[in-house]
Enzyme design. Structure first.
Site, PDB file in Angstrom:
ATOM      1  CG  ASP A  25      -1.852  -0.012   8.622  1.00  0.00           C
ATOM      2  OD1 ASP A  25      -2.764   1.132   8.544  1.00  0.00           O
ATOM      3  OD2 ASP A  25      -2.022  -1.142   7.789  1.00  0.00           O
TER       4      ASP A  25
ATOM      5  N   GLY B 279       0.527  -1.122   0.377  1.00  0.00           N
ATOM      6  CA  GLY B 279       0.149  -0.004   0.450  1.00  0.00           C
ATOM      7  C   GLY B 279       0.980   0.959   0.019  1.00  0.00           C
TER       8      GLY B 279
END
Length: 788
Positions: A169, A28
C-alpha cells in the site's frame, strides 16, 4: 576482489556475539519480504549473532515450539526471487491480549531472544512497540509464576525492536517506499499494458480497480500508464465530476486523439459528500452517458503476487542490513525505530512518530480535511498528485498563460526506457505553462538538418509506456555543427532547450555552453534530464532507464539459474552493459544474489579471481547448487568474459561446470518499468518548470539572454533531493576518459553484496542511517522523490 577503502571496519566496531535476533513477517504479505528476511539472517550471522525465524508472525511467537527455529546461512538460499514470505505471516488475536504477549515473552526468553526485527505494516509495528513497552513487566510476571529465574530480569532487561515496512500500500508515513510497492506497481502496469493492446481496436473505456485503500498504487499507476481519470479517497472529485469526466472522454474519442480511455478507481474512492464511488457506478455512468463499450477489470490480489522487482530486492536487502546495524547499536533507552527510505538514503525514524503520523492521515480523511491528508502522506505522494493533475487534465486554451516562448525537446545518446515518458511530461507541462513546444528528431543530427516541428498535447498521448525513443536519438555531438544548429535556433526562434539523454547529452551541454561565446543563439536556458541504462551521468545518483535495465538483468538471471534446477552444480558467468560504469553489474548482482561482480571501478587481478573460484567451490561443496557471477563489459581488457568463463570451468572441474551469457542490448529494450515511467515523468516536469522560471528571469528588452553558468544545468538526484547543477561545475567530478563520475554512491553497496554472498569483508558504517524525527524527514527539495 580488491576491497574499497572504508572509514570504519564493520566487524571491528560492531559485534553481535552473544546476541540473539529473531525476524518475523506479520500482516499481509508483500513481494520482497523474503529478501529482507535473507538480509537480516545473513547479516546477523555475519556479525556473530544467533538468528531465529519466527514462523507465522505473532501467532508463531505466541505458540512457540517449532515456530521459532534457528536460521542458518543455507536456509535462506534461493529465496531472494520468491514472492510472498516463506516464513509465513498470520494475524494473531491472542497477541493483542496481555496473556498472549506473556506467552510470547516466555517463548523468546527460552531462546535468549531480546532483539526483534519485525517486517509488516503499521498494525504489526504498533504491536511490537507495545510488546517492548510491557517487556519489564512481563518479565516480572514470569518470575512470579516461576517460569523464569530471577536473574533473567537483569540479563534480559530490555527488548529491542527495529521495524521494516512491508506493505504494497505504501501508506506508512516516514518512508518514500515500502517493501513490495514497486512489485505491486509492476503487476498493475503489466495488466494495464496488456489491456491497452487488446482494447486499441475499439472504443472501450476500461476501468481498473487498485486494491489499496490509501490509493498510492492507483495514483502512481495512473501516472505510469497515462490514465485519463483517477479516483482516489484523498482527492474526492468536485460536484458535477460525472459530466466533466464524460465530456473529457467524449472529446478524446470523437476527435480521434484516442481509441481507448483508461479510468482507475481506487478502493475506497468517495465524492465530496462521502458517497462511495465504485467501478460499477463509473461503468454505468460511461455506458449511460456516452454509450461506449466499457469493461471492468478488478485486479485484486494479483497485485500481491509474483516475483519481487529488482528495486524491491535491493530495497529489502539494504533495509535488512540496516535493521541489524540498528539492533547492534541500540541501547535500553533507544526508542523502537523503523528503517526507512528517504530519496536514495537509508534513515531511521522513531517507530511511534511514524505510526502517529500515519493515523493522522486517517483522522484527516474522516474529518474531510482532504488537503491535509495529502500533505500528511508526504511530499512524494503530494508531488505525484500534483504531477498527475498537471499532465492528465489540459486547461482550455482560454485559461492557458501566453508566454510567447518556444522550447525544443530532444533525445541525445543511446535509447533508454522512460525517455518517452520524460518527453511527454516536458511537452505537456510546457504547453500548460503557455509555451510552444517543438520536437527535434534524431538528436543534434536532426537538429542541424532541420528536423524540427511543433508538437501538440495529443501528439504525446500513449507515450508513457513505450520503450526506446519515439523522437529518435543519436550519439552525434553538436560541436561540429554549431553554426547550422544556431541557424535552426534562429529560424524557429528557440528560446530554451530540454535534453533527455545520457553521457553524450552531458557532453553536448558542455559544448553548447562553450559555444555561447560565439553564438548568442545558445544564450538560452538549457537543462538536461539524465536518461541512460548505464547510470553513468555525473551529478545524478540515478538515471531514467537504469531501473528497466536492472529488471531485465534480474529477470534473466532468475531464469538462467532456474534452468539449472535439478541438474548438477553449475556456475553462470553473465556479462552486463554499462561501458566502464559497473552500476548494472553491482545492483544486478545484489538483486540476483550473485556470488561475485567484476567492475572497472574496483580493480581485480588473477589472485582475486582465484580466491573467488575457491570461495565458490567451497560453497558448492557444502550448500548451494547454482552460482552466479556478473561481469561489467569493460571491467578489464585482459580478464574478459571468455577468460573468466574458462578460468572458472578449469578450476571448478569436478565440482561444478560453467555456462556463460552475454545479455547485450536486451537491457535497453522493452517497456519501461513503473519506476522509470514515473521518475522520467516527475523529473522532466520539474525540469520544464525550471525552464519557465529561467525564461522569465532572463527575458529582457524583448529577448531571452541567459549566459550564466546556472542557466545551463543538469537536474539530478543527489541522495535525498533533486538538484539543478551547472554542467561546468560537474567537470571536476567527471572521468571523461572512462565516461563515469569520479565518485559513485552505489560502490558502498558492494560490501553488502559480498557479505550476503558469504565473503569476509569490511563494511563502511559511517553512512548508515541515524535516528531522525519524522517531521524533519523530508528535505525541502525532495518533492520529486526518486522513490516514486
Amino acid at each position: 576482489m580488491a576491497q574499497p577503502d572504508t572509514k570504519k571496519i564493520f566487524f571491528e566496531n560492531l559485534s553481535g556475539a552473544g546476541k540473539a535476533i529473531a525476524v518475523l513477517t506479520s500482516g499481509g504479505d508483500a513481494q520482497g519480504m523474503n529478501a529482507a528476511v535473507r538480509a537480516v539472517v545473513r547479516m546477523g550471522l555475519y556479525v556473530g549473532a544467533k538468528v531465529y525465524f519466527i514462523h507465522e508472525g505473532y501467532q508463531g511467537m505466541v505458540d512457540g515450539g517449532d515456530n521459532i527455529r534457528e536460521a542458518t546461512w543455507e536456509t535462506v538460499s534461493s529465496m531472494l526471487q520468491v514472492g510472498g514470505t516463506v516464513i509465513g505471516s498470520a494475524r494473531c488475536k491472542e497477541f493483542r491480549s496481555h496473556e498472549g504477549r506473556l506467552k510470547a515473552a516466555h517463548n523468546l526468553l527460552q531462546r535468549g531472544i531480546t532483539n526483534l526485527c519485525v517486517i509488516g505494516g503499521d498494525g504489526s509495528l504498533t504491536g511490537a512497540n507495545l510488546f517492548r513497552e510491557e517487556w519489564s513487566g512481563l518479565l516480572t510476571e514470569l518470575v512470579e509464576q516461576g517460569l523464569i529465574e530471577a536473574d533473567s530480569v537483569q540479563k534480559y532487561s530490555a527488548l529491542h525492536i527495529v521495524g521494516m515496512v512491508g506493505s504494497i500500500d505504501n501508506d506508512f508515513c516516514g518512508t518514500d517506499m515500502t517493501i513490495g510497492t514497486d512489485s505491486a506497481l509492476h503487476r498493475i502496469i503489466e495488466v494495464v499494458d496488456a489491456i491497452m493492446t487488446t482494447a486499441q481496436s475499439g472504443q472501450t473505456g476500461t476501468i481498473i480497480s487498485a486494491v489499496c485503500y490509501p490509493s498510492y498504487l492507483a495514483l502512481v499507476s495512473a501516472l505510469a500508464c497515462g490514465a485519463d481519470w483517477v479516483l482516489i479517497p484523498e482527492m474526492p472529485p468536485e460536484d458535477g465530476w460525472e459530466d466533466k469526466m464524460c465530456g473529457k472522454l467524449l472529446i478524446f474519442l470523437s476527435s480521434g486523439m484516442k481509441r481507448l480511455n483508461i479510468i482507475i478507481v481506487a478502493e475506497g474512492a468517495i465524492d465530496r459528500n462521502n458517497k462511495a464511488i465504485t467501478t460499477d457506478y463509473v461503468k454505468d455512468l460511461v455506458v449511460r452517458n456516452l454509450g461506449f463499450d466499457t469493461r471492468v477489470t478488478i485486479l485484486g490480489h494479483v497485485q500481491r503476487g509474483g516475483t519481487p522487482s529488482g528495486f524491491d530486492r535491493i530495497l529489502a536487502s539494504r533495509m535488512g542490513v540496516e535493521a541489524v546495524l540498528a539492533l547492534l547499536e541500540t541501547t535500553a533507552n533507544t526508542p523502537a525505530c523503523v528503517v526507512s527510505l528517504c530519496g536514495n538514503q537509508s534513515v531511521r525514524l522513531p517507530l511511534m512518530e511514524c505510526v502517529q503520523m500515519t493515523q493522522e492521515v486517517q483522522k484527516a480523511m474522516d474529518n474531510k480535511r482532504f488537503e491535509d491528508a495529502v500533505k500528511l502522506r508526504g511530499r512524494s505522494f503530494e508531488n505525484n498528485l500534483k504531477t498527475y493533475k498537471l499532465l492528465a487534465h489540459r486547461k482550455p486554451e482560454s485559461e492557458l498563460p501566453v508566454s510567447n516562448f518556444n522550447v525544443a525537446v530532444l533525445n541525445v545518446g543511446a535509447p533508454a526506457a522512460g525517455m518517452n515518458a520524460a518527453v511527454r511530461s516536458a511537452v505537456r507541462v510546457g504547453i500548460s505553462e503557455g509555451h510552444k513546444m517543438f520536437a527535434v528528431n534524431d538528436g543534434f543530427e536532426g537538429f542541424y538538418k532541420g528536423q524540427i516541428k511543433e508538437i501538440k498535447w495529443a501528439d504525446v498521448g500513449g507515450w508513457t509506456g513505450q520503450g526506446g525513443s519515439l523522437l529518435g536519438t543519436k550519439r552525434t555531438l553538436p560541436a561540429k555543427h554549431v553554426e547550422k544548429i544556431a541557424e535552426q535556433m534562429r529560424k524557429h526562434n528557440i528560446n530554451a532547450l530540454l535534453i533527455v539523454g545520457g553521457f553524450e547529452a552531458f557532453l553536448s551541454l558542455l559544448e553548447l555552453f562553450t559555444a555561447r561565446g560565439k553564438h548568442d543563439e545558445f544564450c538560452v536556458p538549457m537543462v538536461m534530464v539524465p536518461a541512460t541504462v548505464s547510470n553513468n551521468v555525473p551529478g545524478s545518483d540515478l538515471s531514467v532507464g537504469a531501473d528497466t535495465a536492472l529488471n531485465a538483468i534480474t529477470t534473466t538471471c532468475d531464469r538462467i539459474k532456474q534452468s539449472a534446477s535439478g541438474t548438477k552444480r553449475r556456475v553462470f558467468i553473465i556479462e552486463t552493459m554499462g561501458g566502464y560504469c559497473g552500476y548494472l553489474a553491482t545492483v544486478g548482482g545484489l538483486a540476483s544474489g550473485a556470488d561475485a561482480a567484476y567492475i572497472y571501478e574496483e580493480p581485480f587481478d588473477i589472485r582475486d579471481l582465484q580466491a573467488n573460484v575457491e570461495h565458490l567451490t567451497e560453497k558448492m561443496k557444502t550448500s548451494i547448487q547454482r552460482g552466479l557471477v556478473l561481469r561489467n563489459e569493460n571491467s578489464n581488457e585482459n580478464y574478459t568474459t571468455d577468460f573468466i568463463y574458462q578460468l572458472y570451468s578449469e578450476e571448478g572441474r569436478g565440482v561444478f561446470d560453467c555456462r556463460k551469457n552475454v545479455l547485450g542490448h536486451m537491457q535497453q529494450g522493452g517497456a519501461p518499468s513503473p519506476f522509470d515511467r514515473n521518475f522520467g515523468t516527475k523529473i522532466s516536469a520539474k525540469a520544464m518548470q525550471w525552464v519557465t522560471k529561467k525564461l522569465v528571469e532572463t527575458f529582457r528588452h524583448g529577448r531571452v539572454f541567459a549566459n550564466s553558468e546556472d542557466s545551463c544545468c543538469l537536474l539530478g538526484m543527489r541522495r535525498r533531493a533533486l538538484i539543478f547543477q551547472p554542467v561546468v561545475q560537474l567537470k571536476d567530478e567527471t572521468d571523461f576518459i572512462h565516461r563515469i563520475p569520479k565518485e559513485q554512491w552505489w560502490l558502498k553497496l558492494r560490501p553488502l553484496m559480498k557479505i550476503l554472498a558469504k565473503y569476509k569483508t569490511s563494511y563502511d558504517v559511517s553512512d548508515s542511517g541515524q535516528l531522525e524525527h519524522v517531521v524533519h524527514n523530508q528535505p525541502k527539495e525532495s518533492d520529486a522523490s526518486v522513490a516514486m
